[in-house]
Design an enzyme around this catalytic site. Structure first.
Site, short mmCIF file in Angstrom:
data_model
loop_
_atom_site.label_atom_id
_atom_site.label_comp_id
_atom_site.label_asym_id
_atom_site.label_seq_id
_atom_site.Cartn_x
_atom_site.Cartn_y
_atom_site.Cartn_z
N SER A 180 38.86 46.55 36.98
CA SER A 180 39.15 47.92 36.54
C SER A 180 40.66 48.19 36.60
CB SER A 180 38.39 48.90 37.43
OG SER A 180 38.80 48.69 38.77
N PHE A 231 32.45 41.94 37.83
CA PHE A 231 31.00 41.68 37.84
C PHE A 231 30.43 41.43 36.44
CE2 PHE A 231 30.76 46.25 36.86
CZ PHE A 231 29.75 46.25 35.90
N CYS A 290 34.30 44.86 28.60
CA CYS A 290 35.63 45.46 28.42
C CYS A 290 35.94 45.63 26.94
CB CYS A 290 36.70 44.63 29.10
SG CYS A 290 36.97 43.08 28.26
N GLU A 339 31.78 39.89 44.31
CA GLU A 339 30.74 39.83 45.35
C GLU A 339 29.39 40.30 44.82
OE1 GLU A 339 33.25 41.82 45.05
OE2 GLU A 339 33.05 43.74 46.07
N LYS A 397 37.89 33.72 43.73
CA LYS A 397 37.04 34.70 44.40
C LYS A 397 36.22 35.41 43.34
CE LYS A 397 37.32 38.99 45.24
NZ LYS A 397 35.90 39.34 45.00
N GLU A 425 37.22 55.40 31.14
CA GLU A 425 36.30 54.30 30.84
C GLU A 425 34.98 54.60 31.56
OE1 GLU A 425 36.87 50.46 32.86
OE2 GLU A 425 36.46 49.51 30.93
P1 NAD Z 1 36.63 46.03 40.03
O1 NAD Z 1 38.05 46.35 39.73
O2 NAD Z 1 35.86 46.95 40.87
O3 NAD Z 1 36.55 44.60 40.78
C1 NAD Z 1 37.16 43.45 40.26
C2 NAD Z 1 37.44 42.48 41.40
O4 NAD Z 1 38.38 43.06 42.31
C3 NAD Z 1 36.23 42.08 42.22
O5 NAD Z 1 36.33 40.70 42.51
C4 NAD Z 1 36.35 42.93 43.48
O6 NAD Z 1 35.85 42.27 44.62
C5 NAD Z 1 37.84 43.13 43.63
N1 NAD Z 1 38.22 44.44 44.15
C6 NAD Z 1 37.51 45.61 44.05
N2 NAD Z 1 38.21 46.63 44.57
C7 NAD Z 1 39.38 46.10 45.01
C8 NAD Z 1 40.52 46.65 45.64
N3 NAD Z 1 40.61 47.95 45.92
N4 NAD Z 1 41.55 45.82 45.95
C9 NAD Z 1 41.49 44.51 45.65
N5 NAD Z 1 40.42 43.93 45.04
C10 NAD Z 1 39.38 44.71 44.73
O7 NAD Z 1 35.94 45.75 38.62
P2 NAD Z 1 34.38 45.54 38.31
O8 NAD Z 1 33.68 46.84 38.48
O9 NAD Z 1 33.88 44.34 39.00
O10 NAD Z 1 34.46 45.17 36.75
C11 NAD Z 1 34.44 46.12 35.71
C12 NAD Z 1 35.84 46.43 35.24
O11 NAD Z 1 36.47 45.24 34.78
C13 NAD Z 1 35.85 47.39 34.05
O12 NAD Z 1 36.89 48.31 34.24
C14 NAD Z 1 36.15 46.48 32.86
O13 NAD Z 1 36.78 47.10 31.77
C15 NAD Z 1 37.06 45.48 33.50
N6 NAD Z 1 37.08 44.26 32.72
C16 NAD Z 1 38.19 44.01 31.97
C17 NAD Z 1 38.24 42.87 31.17
C18 NAD Z 1 39.43 42.58 30.34
O14 NAD Z 1 39.48 41.53 29.72
N7 NAD Z 1 40.41 43.47 30.26
C19 NAD Z 1 37.15 41.99 31.15
C20 NAD Z 1 36.05 42.28 31.94
C21 NAD Z 1 36.02 43.43 32.71
#
Ligand code: NAD
Length: 483
Positions: free
Chosen positions: A228, A151, A283, A178, A175, A384
């Site tokens: 994450s 997000f 991140c 959402e 994808k 985090e």
């Molecule tokens: P998230 O892991 O909740 O969701 C990421 C994506 O995965 C979304 O598209 C979501 O729909 C999907 N998703 C969620 N739960 C899932 C599951 N159980 N199984 C499969 N798919 C699933 O992450 P978020 O809250 O949207 O984003 C924040 C996180 O992203 C933070 O931890 C941040 O550090 C990380 N991030 C990392 C980087 C990097 O470059 N390392 C960059 C940006 C964000």
């Protein structure tokens, strides 16, 4: 005004999703409903993969120069619409308009880089590997790739992947998160307007079930994921088990080391922007500020003063320095971390839990929080938080500070503030983290260089951007010949 239920982009047309569930999306500053994201799953993925598979044969036959020309037109359209895109990001995510404009700019840089595909995709050749026998390698596209994004950078992060995938001759299923579907939807419209043929880029809306269907689908060759750590790990395991190549970028716990020789004003500015910029939802955001030696005492007061001066409000308001968190859930999650830290003995120098914006009662605002007296065993020192929370710790010297960083399970980004070249060199040499800043608080992603961490911040081997992106999206074929 709500845009209602969103459609998917499959085979060059915007189509209804068959999903029965939706995720409601609202402006995080005002609570105004923006749209509903359909939570598509296997059916949508099947249709999108069919369209991408059908488009692959003819797209890979398009000369690299002509594929690049489509990307040049796309880049020009992104430039023309950059302000509109930045406003959309602010609307759905909450960050300030300058922060949104910054992410749109970084996204465009990846398209610019991918425009160089004719030379980026060069192979190698060696004459006479044996008498009269030559050997050459070429890079070829593989098929259909998929991207799953988080997000926090709605416009930029998908652009870390799909422009390279299609530039190299693959087709793609994206994808988006959402929670923030609008910016990428608009970017997809612009890609179609630029002349990307039907089926080359497809967009399916969904959440977990959709992401899992992408991991499982046998027609997909590889997955680019950002999110994450627990989800990155699960996606890496699931998609690898299905035989795919995977690059999964995860979470972070980034440290900023401040040497006693650092310029205090600079250190304070760097730390404040890094930790509280985008309300901590980056991140690359700093989380732990380590005052080394005498730096600690000098920093504490200055950081509290700087945090108190931050103007909190709607990201669309030019006076705002820190916008809201993306959702009520995210805000509650951060508050739970602050509560727990206090229970475990951390001392808040400033506590943001009660800070709101009276004129925006439905916004997910939180003020900045700074903790002192944090110890390794506390949850706040390890997890985090992904919100506007700074942990201020002390270290006797650089060795102790580097050891603290190395104890973290994460290894995404780390910074040092110093006037000493020797300290900066030691830091670079010894700190076990992938993306480093020297007198820079956010080691920003540069399209021409690799991007990604290691340890629990990254699962895979080929990172995003740079030469790795070309390798990830192509197969290196070797031909040995005798005539
Ligand atoms: P998230 O892991 O909740 O969701 C990421 C994506 O995965 C979304 O598209 C979501 O729909 C999907 N998703 C969620 N739960 C899932 C599951 N159980 N199984 C499969 N798919 C699933 O992450 P978020 O809250 O949207 O984003 C924040 C996180 O992203 C933070 O931890 C941040 O550090 C990380 N991030 C990392 C980087 C990097 O470059 N390392 C960059 C940006 C964000």
């Amino acid at each position: 005004m709500s845009r209602g239920r969103l459609t998917d982009f499959i085979g060059g047309a915007w189509v209804q999703s068959s999903a029965t569930e939706v995720h409601p999306v609202a402006n995080p500053a005002t609570g105004e409903p923006l749209c509903e994201t359909p939570l598509g799953a296997a059916g949508e993925v099947e249709r999108a993969v069919s369209a991408a598979t059908a488009a692959f044969g003819s797209w890979r036959a398009v000369p690299a120069l002509d594929r690049a020309r489509v990307l040049f037109r796309f880049k020009a359209l992104l430039d023309d619409h950059k302000d509109e895109l930045a406003r959309l990001v602010t609307l759905e995510h909450g960050k300030t308009v300058p922060e949104s404009a910054g992410e749109v700019r970084r996204g465009i840089e990846n398209v610019e880089h991918a425009c160089g595909i004719p030379s980026l995709m060069f192979g190698d050749m060696l004459e006479d590997v044996a008498r009269g026998i030559d050997c050459e390698s070429v890079r070829q596209p593989i098929g259909v790739f998929a991207g799953i994004s988080p997000f926090n950078f709605p416009a930029m992060i998908p652009l870390w992947f799909w422009p390279y995938a299609v530039a190299t001759g693959n087709t793609f299923v994206l994808k988006p998160s959402e929670q923030v579907p609008l910016a990428q939807r608009r970017i997809t419209e612009l890609a179609a307007e630029a002349g990307l043929p039907a089926g080359v880029l497809n967009l399916v809306n969904g959440g977990r079930a959709c992401a899992e269907a992408l991991c499982d689908h046998p027609g997909i060759a590889g997955i680019s994921f950002v999110g994450s750590t627990p989800v990155a790990k699960a996606i890496y395991a699931r998609a690898s088990a299905a035989g795919k190549r995977v690059q999964a970028l995860g979470g972070a716990k980034n440290h900023i080391l401040v040497m006693p020789d650092a310029d205090l004003a600079m250190a304070c500015e760097i730390a404040t922007e890094s930790v509280f910029g985008c309300a901590g939802q980056r991140c690359l955001a700093g989380s732990v500020v380590v005052g080394i030696g005498s730096a600690y005492e000098r920093l504490a007061d200055a950081l509290v003063r700087a945090a108190k001066a931050l103007v909190i409000g709607d990201g669309g308001d030019a006076r705002t320095v820190m916008g809201p968190l993306v959702s009520a859930r995210q805000r509650e999650r951060v508050i739970a971390y602050i509560d727990q830290a206090i229970t475990q003995g951390a001392v808040p120098l400033i506590d943001g839990r009660a800070v709101g914006v009276p004129s925006l009662p439905r916004g997910h605002f939180l003020g900045p929080t700074i903790f002192a007296e944090v110890r390794d065993e506390m949850t706040i020192a390890r997890d985090e938080v992904f919100g506007p929370v700074m942990i201020l710790r002390r270290a006797a010297d650089l060795d102790e500070a580097i050891a603290m960083v190395r104890r973290s399970e994460y290894a995404n980004a780390c910074s040092i503030v110093t006037q000493s070249g020797a300290a900066a060199r030691k830091f670079r040499h010894e700190v076990g983290v992938s993306m480093l800043g020297v007198n820079i608080g956010v080691a920003a992603p540069m399209a021409f260089f690799p991007f990604g961490g290691h340890k629990s911040s990254f699962f895979g081997d080929l990172k995003a951007h740079g030469a790795d992106a070309i390798r990830f999206f192509t197969d290196a074929k070797v031909v040995i010949s005798r005539w």
